[in-house]
Design an enzyme around this catalytic site. Structure first.
Site, short mmCIF file in Angstrom:
data_model
loop_
_atom_site.label_atom_id
_atom_site.label_comp_id
_atom_site.label_asym_id
_atom_site.label_seq_id
_atom_site.Cartn_x
_atom_site.Cartn_y
_atom_site.Cartn_z
N CYS A 256 -71.30 -24.20 73.63
CA CYS A 256 -70.42 -23.89 72.49
C CYS A 256 -71.28 -23.40 71.33
O CYS A 256 -71.18 -23.88 70.20
CB CYS A 256 -69.58 -25.09 72.09
SG CYS A 256 -68.67 -25.85 73.47
N ALA A 257 -72.11 -22.41 71.63
CA ALA A 257 -73.21 -22.03 70.74
C ALA A 257 -72.80 -21.21 69.53
O ALA A 257 -73.45 -21.26 68.48
CB ALA A 257 -74.25 -21.25 71.54
N ALA A 258 -71.75 -20.39 69.65
CA ALA A 258 -71.39 -19.48 68.56
C ALA A 258 -70.91 -20.27 67.33
O ALA A 258 -70.31 -21.34 67.49
CB ALA A 258 -70.29 -18.53 69.02
N PRO A 259 -71.22 -19.80 66.12
CA PRO A 259 -71.83 -18.50 65.80
C PRO A 259 -73.35 -18.44 65.90
O PRO A 259 -73.94 -17.40 65.66
CB PRO A 259 -71.37 -18.26 64.36
CG PRO A 259 -71.25 -19.63 63.79
CD PRO A 259 -70.75 -20.50 64.92
N GLY A 261 -76.19 -20.72 64.72
CA GLY A 261 -77.26 -21.26 63.88
C GLY A 261 -78.20 -22.17 64.63
O GLY A 261 -79.43 -22.12 64.45
N ASP A 277 -70.97 -19.59 75.16
CA ASP A 277 -69.73 -19.74 74.41
C ASP A 277 -68.65 -18.91 75.11
O ASP A 277 -68.96 -17.91 75.76
CB ASP A 277 -69.90 -19.27 72.97
CG ASP A 277 -68.83 -19.84 72.04
OD1 ASP A 277 -69.10 -20.84 71.37
OD2 ASP A 277 -67.72 -19.27 72.01
N ASP A 303 -66.75 -20.61 79.94
CA ASP A 303 -66.08 -21.82 79.48
C ASP A 303 -67.01 -23.01 79.71
O ASP A 303 -67.40 -23.30 80.85
CB ASP A 303 -64.77 -22.01 80.24
CG ASP A 303 -63.95 -23.18 79.75
OD1 ASP A 303 -64.52 -24.09 79.11
OD2 ASP A 303 -62.73 -23.20 80.00
N ASP A 319 -72.51 -28.67 70.67
CA ASP A 319 -71.82 -28.67 69.37
C ASP A 319 -70.34 -28.40 69.69
O ASP A 319 -69.90 -27.26 69.74
CB ASP A 319 -72.40 -27.58 68.47
CG ASP A 319 -71.83 -27.61 67.07
OD1 ASP A 319 -70.98 -28.47 66.79
OD2 ASP A 319 -72.20 -26.74 66.26
N CYS A 372 -68.73 -31.26 63.63
CA CYS A 372 -68.67 -31.23 62.16
C CYS A 372 -67.33 -31.83 61.71
O CYS A 372 -66.67 -31.30 60.82
CB CYS A 372 -68.85 -29.81 61.63
SG CYS A 372 -67.72 -28.58 62.32
#
Length: 441
Positions: A256-259, A261, A277, A303, A319, A372
């Site tokens: 789930c790397a995007a965007p 950072g 992602d 996915d 993430d 987050c």
């Protein structure tokens, strides 16, 4: 901010009103709505000051919406009819200008009346707009009397959740921290150059290694941006990738790397990163940042809950998709776009991805899970349920030394839990949760 003849006027206010209406009426993210205004809307050819002022009005309105609406109800005793068009939004944004942005009252009132006059529906209510706002300028203290602004700033489900999770004092401190414009945090590509870039940018080197500047101005115009020496990343968001430890020369899977950072961080640490992602559009931003910084990572559009690569990794960073309630200081719209139903739905998705990530981790490997979100269901509760299901996994507690010596960021269980009110006097940070897990067998 005081209104002068050189400051943005009606176009910026009309844009701000459209932004607020897009969030509250169409459930659009503020960033998305603002991007449309700037690229193909009325702000396309606007001066930077107009763009910034429109965004400031919209963001401030959303940050204080609960209190604003209580004041609105005292100013307008009867509900506005549907034929009033954008009258309520005009009043909401004008109240934000007068009470929270420090705009000269006469300018805010006059331009709100102009905004009403420019709309085919609201023009019939411009006298009401004028009378209500002039009353506000005379009776602001009386109209605000008895309002619990902190409590009013959250929907009921979030207030109950935060008070239960952190106590009322911390919940209120978190809300207050979200009223302030967040500073600009950046991550420097080369760790040894942090002090150098702190000096060049006039930034403060924070205990965790991030650099902090006052928000404002064009990021692209700052020294070091074009040459890719750094990227924008909240202080709290920059911590989880570092919890993997020394990854130089090691294969790391960023789920789930995007965007992107955290992908940039891992690549700058010398890791061989595979960034996955499901969104090709969001991964495009990562590709641009990799090109700008001169860093490298393999990109996979898949996915994260179903991908079958035919191999395992020693290091995985997850993430996970979440309600993002910890980012309200930067994205105040999240408080009105997400619901407890979204939290439950996303919690179920996190469970599926986390269980799949466990199968992709090598024996003896390390997995860092983070979100987050400030919701327990998306953080510690998720991990407790995971450890119950996976007896072959265990926590590897995080130590204060790994987070710049900030012991308040580490829970008794050894997880990371940042709150927006942490380092409040220095600008705060996003709300983040992270747990570090190892696979024993």
């Amino acid at each position: 901010m005081n209104e002068t003849n050189n400051e943005p006027g009606l176009p910026a206010r009309l844009a701000a009103q459209r932004l607020v209406a897009s969030v509250l009426g169409k459930a659009r993210a503020l960033d998305e709505a603002f991007a449309d205004e700037v690229t193909k809307g009325a702000l396309r050819d606007a001066a930077a000051a107009d763009k910034g002022f429109a965004r400031a009005i919209a963001g401030t309105t959303l940050r204080h919406l609960g209190e604003i609406d209580l004041i609105f109800s005292r100013l307008i005793e009867k509900p506005l009819p549907k034929r009033a068009g954008p009258t309520q939004t005009i009043l909401r944004t004008a109240i934000a200008e007068i009470l929270f942005l420090g705009v000269a009252p006469h300018a805010a009132v006059d331009l709100a009346v102009e905004a009403a006059a420019s709309d085919t529906d609201a023009r019939h209510f411009k006298s009401l707009v004028n009378a209500a706002l002039r009353r506000l300028t005379r009776e602001a203290d009386t109209l605000r009397n008895g309002i619990d602004a902190e409590r009013a700033s959250l929907p009921d489900w979030l207030w109950k959740s935060w008070v239960k999770s952190y106590g009322e004092e911390a919940a209120r401190a978190t809300i207050r921290s979200q009223w302030r414009e967040a500073p600009l945090d950046i991550t420097v590509k080369v760790e040894a150059d942090r002090a150098l870039w702190a000096e060049r940018l006039g930034a403060k080197l924070m205990p965790t290694g991030s650099l902090r500047l006052e928000a404002g101005g064009r990021i692209e115009a700052l020294p070091g941006f074009e040459e890719g020496a750094w990227w924008v990343q909240d202080l709290a968001a920059a911590i989880p990738a570092r919890l993997l430890g020394d990854v130089k020369g090691r294969d790391v899977l960023d789920l789930c790397a995007a965007p992107g950072g955290k992908t940039l961080e891992l690549a700058s640490m010398g890791a061989n990163v595979t960034a996955l992602d499901r969104s090709p559009q969001r991964l495009d931003r990562l590709r641009r940042n990799l090109a700008r910084t001169g860093l490298d990572a393999g990109i996979v559009v898949e996915d994260a809950a179903r991908w079958q690569p035919g191999r395992t990794w020693d290091f995985i960073l997850l993430d996970a998709p979440c309600t993002a309630t910890g980012t309200a200081r930067r994205h105040p719209d999240v408080l009105y776009l997400k619901t407890h139903a979204d939290r439950d739905r996303l919690s179920a998705l996190q469970t599926r991805i986390l269980d799949h990530a466990a199968r992709l981790l090598s024996v003896g490997g390390t997995l860092v899970y983070c979100t987050c979100s400030l919701e327990r269901q998306e953080g510690p509760d998720q991990i407790e349920r995971f450890l119950y299901r996976h007896a072959n996994f265990a926590r590897r507690p995080i130590e204060a030394a790994e987070v710049g010596g900030l012991a308040e960021l580490v829970t008794p269980e050894g997880d990371l839990r940042t709150l927006p009110c942490h380092l409040a006097e220095e600008g705060g940070m996003d709300g983040f949760y992270a747990a570090r897990l190892i696979r024993r067998t």
